[in-house]
Write an enzyme that holds these catalytic residues in place. Structure first.
Site, mmCIF file in Angstrom:
data_model
loop_
_atom_site.group_PDB
_atom_site.id
_atom_site.type_symbol
_atom_site.label_atom_id
_atom_site.label_comp_id
_atom_site.label_asym_id
_atom_site.label_seq_id
_atom_site.Cartn_x
_atom_site.Cartn_y
_atom_site.Cartn_z
ATOM 1 C CD GLU A 190 -3.120 -0.871 0.293
ATOM 2 O OE1 GLU A 190 -3.202 0.199 -0.321
ATOM 3 O OE2 GLU A 190 -3.925 -1.817 0.147
ATOM 4 C CD GLU A 228 -8.084 -1.179 -6.555
ATOM 5 O OE1 GLU A 228 -8.060 -1.544 -5.365
ATOM 6 O OE2 GLU A 228 -7.727 -0.050 -6.920
HETATM 7 FE FE FE2 Z 1 -5.257 -0.090 -1.083
HETATM 8 FE FE FE2 Z 2 -6.494 -0.746 -4.156
#
Ligand code: FE2
Ligand code: FE2
Length: 333
Positions: free
Chosen positions: A75, A163
């Site tokens: 992230e 995602e």
């Molecule tokens: Fe994320």
């Molecule tokens: Fe993401």
């Protein structure tokens, strides 16, 4: 039928992307922030809350902690993803184009993920933050090589897939954290996972739109990405002194061993995309498009046969990220 160029398709899509911002992203005033979830240092009970956080974090297994650190670093290298998305071909480069607004707003949501996870890990007392920070800087420096080049069709396949994969892995970490009694971490990862699900829906809708306008080229892009395999964005993950990608192998084996993200999950994501986009019933395909579709439709069975042969690897790696004295006693290696 007259052939439509990718530039024309992406130009047309820009208006759709603009419309999709309020559909798939949340207003800044309403969305959660890391501060909503973490102990607040301006409050009197701060130290008590930290003590509790550390106690609960002490129950996370070594593998789970390693996966959580890898997820956090993934992230935190958000600048890599933003640069990549901004460099796609054929995008409308005007400041307020749909694509530019989308990229900024998507990035602003994603930015909270690394932020909240990093702060949690820092407060947990179980992580050698310096070693983790070195890995983050390495990964930013190494970037990634995901096989999309600057092609928007390939990039949207990648983001749709990825995602979904991050949604799944954060959801699983949330579940394991809960089982270990760490409700705060479960809540954090659950919140992150919910964002990833909205993002996946957005990117899947972009691909669905392109399938309506330019089915053959979209199919070929899907096939090409699946032939190359969807690599994880952190595939170059390393620790200090290690070769590029060396730590990623341990990280992905831990994820497979725990059941946070497995070869079976990869197949299930592919199946869900085939279903979502109605790949089997898309008409009007060129010869190349038909061949690409055949490959995609056969792939889940082929991958299933391969996945059946994968045996979970035993754990042997000691990460520089994790304080050895902070191992769960039962798991000290
Ligand atoms: Fe994320
Ligand atoms: Fe993401």
């Amino acid at each position: 039928m007259e052939k439509i160029s990718k530039a024309e398709v992406i130009n047309h899509l820009d208006k759709e992307i603009l419309k999709s911002i309020p559909l798939y992203l949340k207003p800044i005033e309403n969305i959660w922030q890391p501060a909503d979830l973490l102990p607040r240092s301006e409050e009197d009970g701060f130290f008590e809350q930290i003590r509790e956080l550390r106690e609960k974090a002490g129950n996370l297994s070594y593998d789970l902690l390693a996966v959580l650190i890898g997820d956090t670093i993934t992230e935190e290298v958000l600048p890599t993803y933003e640069t990549w998305l901004s460099s796609m071909l054929h995008i409308n480069e005007e400041r307020e184009s749909g694509w530019n607004q989308w990229t900024r707003a998507w990035t602003s949501e994603e930015n909270r993920h690394g932020d909240v996870l990093n702060k949690y890990l820092y407060l947990s007392g179980r992580v050698n933050m310096k070693e983790m920070e070195i890995s983050t800087q390495h990964l930013l420096t190494d970037g990634f090589d995901i096989g999309t080049a600057r092609d928007p069709y390939r990039s949207f396949i990648y983001t749709s897939f990825q995602e979904l994969a991050t949604n799944l892995s954060h959801r699983r970490v949330a579940q394991f954290a809960k089982e270990a009694g760490d409700n705060l971490l479960a809540k954090i990862c659950g919140n992150v996972a919910a964002d990833e699900a909205r993002h996946a829906n957005a990117y899947k809708s972009f691909v669905a739109k392109i399938f309506e306008i330019d089915p053959s080229e979209m199919m070929v892009a899907f096939e090409d990405m699946m032939r190359k395999k969807i690599v994880m964005p952190a595939h170059f993950l390393r620790e200090k002194g290690e070769a590029k990608g060396a730590t990623f192998i341990h990280f992905s084996e831990a994820a497979q061993r725990l059941g946070v993200y497995t070869a079976r999950d990869y197949i299930n994501i592919l199946l869900s995309l085939i279903r979502e986009w109605g790949i089997d019933s898309i008409g009007n395909l060129s010869e190349g498009g038909e061949k690409a579709r055949d490959y995609i439709m056969m792939l889940p069975d082929r991958l299933t046969r391969l996945a059946e042969r994968i045996k979970p690897q035993p754990s042997y790696h000691q990460y520089s990220w994790i304080h050895p004295q902070m191992l769960k006693v039962s798991e000290a290696i």
